[in-house]
Scaffold this motif. Structure first.
Motif: not given
Length: 157
Positions: A30-33, A128-130, A135-144
């Protein structure tokens, strides 16, 4: 599907060294050391966290090396007698991405969630985290949805 050499397992009390390695991986991914490493909790705190049934820490291991993992929390619901599981953090180290490790971690979490009586697993992804969104769209349903951080003021009742 990940290669046969990947082992996914849930951490438990006694696995603090692996938890610390996962935390380092999160900081790098996450570039947050500083967020993940500047003020590490004590071993006793992490032991207590790993002992809680509603806290699920999974790691993906290759040859004993932590190459991925997730932290999820089980939430008891009030509107119905059921549970939800929230994936708080999920990451795979750069050289091991796109090999099915994240999918395997979520698959393992699905098994745990089913045994615990959860009806859904949910996760947040940032715009932006494409790769995560795909991955999540492949596994589930997207909600805004909108996400808000509300600060907590200490010392007040």
């Amino acid at each position: 599907m990940p290669s046969a050499s990947v082992i996914v397992r849930r951490l438990k009390s006694g696995d603090v060294p692996l938890f610390r390695k996962l935390n380092i991986l999160f900081g790098e991914a996450f570039a947050e050391p500083d967020t993940y490493g500047a003020e590490p909790p004590s071993d006793a705190y992490l032991e207590g966290l790993l002992a809680k049934e509603h806290v699920c820490v999974l790691v993906a291991l290759i040859g004993g090396e932590v190459v991925g993992g997730l932290v999820a929390y089980e939430l008891d619901k009030f509107e119905r007698a059921r549970r939800e599981v929230y994936i708080y953090d999920l990451a795979v180290s750069e050289p091991h991405r796109r090999q099915g490790i994240a999918t395997a971690l979520i698959g393992h979490l699905r098994e745990i969630a089913a045994r615990r009586g959860a009806w859904v697993i949910y996760v947040q992804a940032d715009y932006g985290d494409d790769p995560a969104i795909a991955l999540y769209e492949k596994l589930g349903t997207r909600e805004e949805v909108l996400h808000f951080d509300i600060p907590v003021e200490t010392g007040q009742d």
